[in-house]
Design a protein around this motif. Structure first.
Motif, mmCIF file in Angstrom:
data_model
loop_
_atom_site.group_PDB
_atom_site.id
_atom_site.type_symbol
_atom_site.label_atom_id
_atom_site.label_comp_id
_atom_site.label_asym_id
_atom_site.label_seq_id
_atom_site.Cartn_x
_atom_site.Cartn_y
_atom_site.Cartn_z
ATOM 1 N N GLY A 1 0.829 -1.184 0.000
ATOM 2 C CA GLY A 1 0.000 0.000 0.000
ATOM 3 C C GLY A 1 0.867 1.239 0.000
ATOM 4 N N PHE A 2 0.253 2.393 -0.264
ATOM 5 C CA PHE A 2 1.040 3.619 -0.256
ATOM 6 C C PHE A 2 0.243 4.792 0.288
ATOM 7 C CE2 PHE A 2 -0.088 3.420 -5.001
ATOM 8 C CZ PHE A 2 -1.168 4.299 -4.914
ATOM 9 N N PHE A 3 0.970 5.861 0.616
ATOM 10 C CA PHE A 3 0.367 7.089 1.115
ATOM 11 C C PHE A 3 1.223 8.260 0.629
ATOM 12 C CE2 PHE A 3 -0.412 10.547 4.044
ATOM 13 C CZ PHE A 3 -1.764 10.432 4.349
ATOM 14 N N GLY A 4 0.574 9.330 0.201
ATOM 15 C CA GLY A 4 1.295 10.523 -0.215
ATOM 16 C C GLY A 4 0.576 11.775 0.253
ATOM 17 N N GLN B 1 12.584 16.860 5.390
ATOM 18 C CA GLN B 1 11.748 18.060 5.388
ATOM 19 C C GLN B 1 11.196 18.221 3.979
ATOM 20 O OE1 GLN B 1 15.286 19.257 6.430
ATOM 21 N NE2 GLN B 1 14.823 18.217 8.354
ATOM 22 N N GLY B 2 9.895 18.470 3.885
ATOM 23 C CA GLY B 2 9.332 18.645 2.563
ATOM 24 C C GLY B 2 7.858 18.981 2.591
ATOM 25 N N THR B 3 7.412 19.676 1.549
ATOM 26 C CA THR B 3 6.002 20.017 1.412
ATOM 27 C C THR B 3 5.239 18.990 0.582
ATOM 28 O OG1 THR B 3 6.594 21.423 -0.479
ATOM 29 C CG2 THR B 3 6.380 22.490 1.676
ATOM 30 N N SER B 4 5.944 17.976 0.118
ATOM 31 C CA SER B 4 5.274 16.851 -0.548
ATOM 32 C C SER B 4 6.105 15.605 -0.317
ATOM 33 C CB SER B 4 5.079 17.114 -2.052
ATOM 34 O OG SER B 4 6.310 17.393 -2.685
ATOM 35 N N GLY B 5 5.433 14.471 -0.312
ATOM 36 C CA GLY B 5 6.149 13.223 -0.088
ATOM 37 C C GLY B 5 5.258 12.024 -0.317
ATOM 38 N N ASP C 1 2.817 13.529 8.330
ATOM 39 C CA ASP C 1 1.629 12.939 7.703
ATOM 40 C C ASP C 1 2.008 11.723 6.869
ATOM 41 O OD1 ASP C 1 0.103 14.878 8.870
ATOM 42 O OD2 ASP C 1 -0.590 15.797 7.003
ATOM 43 N N VAL C 2 3.081 11.846 6.084
ATOM 44 C CA VAL C 2 3.514 10.721 5.257
ATOM 45 C C VAL C 2 3.993 9.566 6.134
ATOM 46 C CG1 VAL C 2 5.164 9.962 3.506
ATOM 47 C CG2 VAL C 2 4.082 12.210 3.303
ATOM 48 N N PHE C 3 4.690 9.866 7.211
ATOM 49 C CA PHE C 3 5.185 8.843 8.122
ATOM 50 C C PHE C 3 4.034 8.055 8.750
ATOM 51 C CE2 PHE C 3 6.226 7.808 12.600
ATOM 52 C CZ PHE C 3 7.240 6.871 12.398
ATOM 53 N N PHE C 4 3.090 8.768 9.360
ATOM 54 C CA PHE C 4 1.987 8.078 10.016
ATOM 55 C C PHE C 4 1.017 7.469 9.008
ATOM 56 C CE2 PHE C 4 3.216 10.878 13.615
ATOM 57 C CZ PHE C 4 3.401 9.884 14.568
ATOM 58 N N GLY C 5 0.795 8.159 7.886
ATOM 59 C CA GLY C 5 -0.099 7.612 6.867
ATOM 60 C C GLY C 5 0.423 6.320 6.276
ATOM 61 N N THR C 6 1.721 6.258 6.041
ATOM 62 C CA THR C 6 2.323 5.024 5.526
ATOM 63 C C THR C 6 2.289 3.930 6.583
ATOM 64 O OG1 THR C 6 3.794 6.343 4.128
ATOM 65 C CG2 THR C 6 4.376 4.039 4.453
ATOM 66 N N ASP C 7 2.585 4.294 7.822
ATOM 67 C CA ASP C 7 2.552 3.323 8.914
ATOM 68 C C ASP C 7 1.187 2.660 9.028
ATOM 69 O OD1 ASP C 7 3.730 2.038 11.244
ATOM 70 O OD2 ASP C 7 2.425 3.323 12.449
ATOM 71 N N TYR C 8 0.129 3.411 8.745
ATOM 72 C CA TYR C 8 -1.222 2.866 8.813
ATOM 73 C C TYR C 8 -1.543 1.913 7.655
ATOM 74 C CZ TYR C 8 -3.410 5.264 12.785
ATOM 75 O OH TYR C 8 -3.789 5.669 14.040
ATOM 76 N N HIS C 9 -0.572 1.665 6.792
ATOM 77 C CA HIS C 9 -0.733 0.651 5.742
ATOM 78 C C HIS C 9 0.098 -0.603 6.037
ATOM 79 C CE1 HIS C 9 -2.408 4.130 3.646
ATOM 80 N NE2 HIS C 9 -2.898 3.306 2.739
ATOM 81 N N SER C 10 0.629 -0.696 7.253
ATOM 82 C CA SER C 10 1.534 -1.798 7.592
ATOM 83 C C SER C 10 0.864 -3.162 7.555
ATOM 84 C CB SER C 10 2.152 -1.566 8.972
ATOM 85 O OG SER C 10 3.004 -0.437 8.973
ATOM 86 N N HIS C 11 -0.453 -3.219 7.673
ATOM 87 C CA HIS C 11 -1.158 -4.506 7.610
ATOM 88 C C HIS C 11 -1.156 -5.089 6.198
ATOM 89 C CE1 HIS C 11 -4.010 -1.344 6.599
ATOM 90 N NE2 HIS C 11 -4.774 -2.231 5.988
ATOM 91 N N LEU C 12 -0.683 -4.316 5.213
ATOM 92 C CA LEU C 12 -0.737 -4.762 3.825
ATOM 93 C C LEU C 12 0.574 -5.368 3.320
ATOM 94 C CD1 LEU C 12 -2.760 -1.773 2.301
ATOM 95 C CD2 LEU C 12 -3.599 -4.068 2.852
ATOM 96 N N GLY C 13 1.609 -5.374 4.141
ATOM 97 C CA GLY C 13 2.879 -5.932 3.654
ATOM 98 C C GLY C 13 3.897 -6.068 4.764
ATOM 99 N N THR C 14 4.892 -6.916 4.535
ATOM 100 C CA THR C 14 5.873 -7.211 5.591
ATOM 101 C C THR C 14 7.303 -7.311 5.080
ATOM 102 O OG1 THR C 14 5.592 -9.603 5.286
ATOM 103 C CG2 THR C 14 4.154 -8.529 6.881
#
Length: 474
Positions: free
Chosen positions: A3-6, A67-71, A16-29
């Protein structure tokens, strides 16, 4: 699967990208990565293996360098990503989720003019995301390149790209097998597989991509680059197994679907006279639990947890790379509640039955703990075909499945010509397979949800749902 998050905004989006991606951890290992962009520093990227440690612990030490305004960030069950690519289309970061069945053919075609090359991974294979990027780079624009990917690959491919302008391009796969959702807040937009991931971060639902749709996202707007197509084959396992309980796909909530599905299994048992007299209804943790709650609610039998999983050290039993270690970890995680097992008649519901190995160990564990009877229900029909489009139920052979092995034992090669009959428990072949698996795994009774029942629980037009792993038909 993966899964992905941007995110892209008028402010820093790293957390936001860190926590949003972490919330997809159930989709891959297997692998995970993050790439961020800001106007002064350009791109910054990091990739880690998450085979033995969760996403959060691998990336929290990297946050000070981002640091970034997009990711963008990704959880991958396949290759290391996101990749940074430099081509005539500029520099961009790319992450993908999907399967390419004709990868070798595409690679050979790409090499045919002797001017191209790929970086081989340690296995000698080509990174799937790199192959997708190579196909995209054949286009005049990123949009054209993604369309080429949709046209050329056999399989499924969802794409997320972070451009050197700090914008995000998202593309749902050609038949919409996986979701792509856009959220919005006062500072900008995000894009995600899971809606709950951005709800927790303060975003509201803004847009849902349709099949083959391509959009460009910046802080101010979501611009459609290529419109959605009508034909859709969304993966049924998003509701049955993969999806997180509070996720919504095509307007249908995962947890509610599972309750409804369990109730339909119970209704089927009652109508067919196969409903056993049990003390408790239980679910195989974790994804079997809501199906079991639905079954218990419909039958008015007490719902219980005769065993629980001990997860602080090994959150998921399939993390270790060695199968024997995985089996041992799964066994060690099962902690019985003797008062709910000894001399009790139990009915369990699991999300699916694939190979049957761990399920057999579970039923042995229950009998060893004093269970009087153990009945099993599968929340989906008998699996017959390895998935060609995502990573669920993929194996080296269809004979990894307990269904196909059992059919071979019963009738040899002739049986493989009658898979539709074996998948239908109302036929003689179906009854024979059911009894054989039941005896083999040691259950007192076994039942599978029907395909019609599963589709009824999902609640979408059946022509819009992919059922390949059960029927073998596109």
């Amino acid at each position: 699967m993966g899964g992905f998050f941007g995110a892209v905004a008028k402010k820093d989006v790293v957390l936001d990208v860190f926590f949003g991606t972490d919330y997809h951890s159930h989709l891959g290992t297997k692998n995970a990565g993050m790439a961020v962009w800001n106007k002064e520093r350009g791109f910054k990227r990091q990739i880690h293996s998450i085979s033995n440690s969760p996403f959060r612990t691998k990336f929290e030490n990297d946050l000070n360098d981002f640091q970034g305004t997009s990711g963008i960030g990704c959880i991958s069950d396949t290759d290391p990503q996101p990749l940074l690519v430099r081509s005539h289309l500029g520099i961009y970061a790319i992450s993908t989720v999907g399967v390419i069945q004709n990868a070798e053919e595409l690679v050979k075609g790409y090499f045919s003019d002797h001017r191209h090359q790929f970086m081989a991974m340690s296995s000698g294979e080509v990174n799937t995301t790199e192959l997708v990027a190579a196909l995209i780079n054949e286009g005049e624009t990123i949009e054209d390149g993604i369309k080429k990917v949709h046209e050329m690959i056999e399989g499924s491919m969802t794409v997320l790209i972070l451009t050197s302008d700090g914008e995000i391009i998202a593309a749902r796969d050609r038949l919409g097998r996986l979701p792509v959702l856009v959220g919005k807040n006062e500072a900008g937009h995000c894009v995600s597989f899971e809606s709950f991931a951005y709800h927790k971060l303060g975003y509201e639902d803004a847009y849902e991509l349709g099949p083959a749709e391509i959009v460009k996202i910046n802080a101010e707007e979501v611009k459609v680059l290529s419109p959605a197509q009508k034909e859709m084959k969304v993966c049924a396992f998003l509701w049955t197994y993969y999806g997180y309980p509070n996720s919504n796909y095509e307007g249908r909530n995962v947890e509610v679907m599972r309750y409804d599905n369990g109730a339909l299994i119970a209704k089927k048992d009652m109508e067919e006279g196969t409903y056993p007299d049990v003390d408790y209804v239980a679910g195989i943790p974790d994804s079997g639990l809501p199906h079991a709650i639905g079954y218990a609610n419909y039958t008015h039998k007490p719902f219980a947890r005769p065993f629980v999983k001990y997860t602080p050290t090994w959150p998921r039993s399939f993390m270790p790379p060695n199968q024997s270690v995985r089996n041992q970890v799964a066994k060690m995680k099962q902690i019985p509640v003797p008062e709910l097992i000894k001399d009790k008649k139990l009915l369990f519901v699991d999300d699916s039955i694939v190979r049957g190995t761990q399920l057999q160990e579970t039923v042995n564990f229950l009998y060893e703990s004093g269970a009087k009877e153990v009945h099993m229900r599968s929340a989906c029909p008998p699996l017959m075909f390895p998935c060609k489009y995502l990573n669920f139920s993929r194996g080296t052979s269809e004979f990894d499945y307990i269904t196909r092995r059992t059919i071979q034992e019963i009738e040899g090669d002739e049986g493989q010509k009658h898979l539709d009959e074996y998948a239908d428990s109302s036929t003689e072949r179906g009854k024979c397979m059911l009894k054989t698996i039941c005896d083999k795994l040691g259950f007192d009774s076994l039942g599978y949800q029907s395909l019609d029942g599963l589709l009824e629980a999902i609640g979408l037009d059946r022509d819009k749902v992919c059922t390949y792993c059960w029927t073998g038909r596109e």
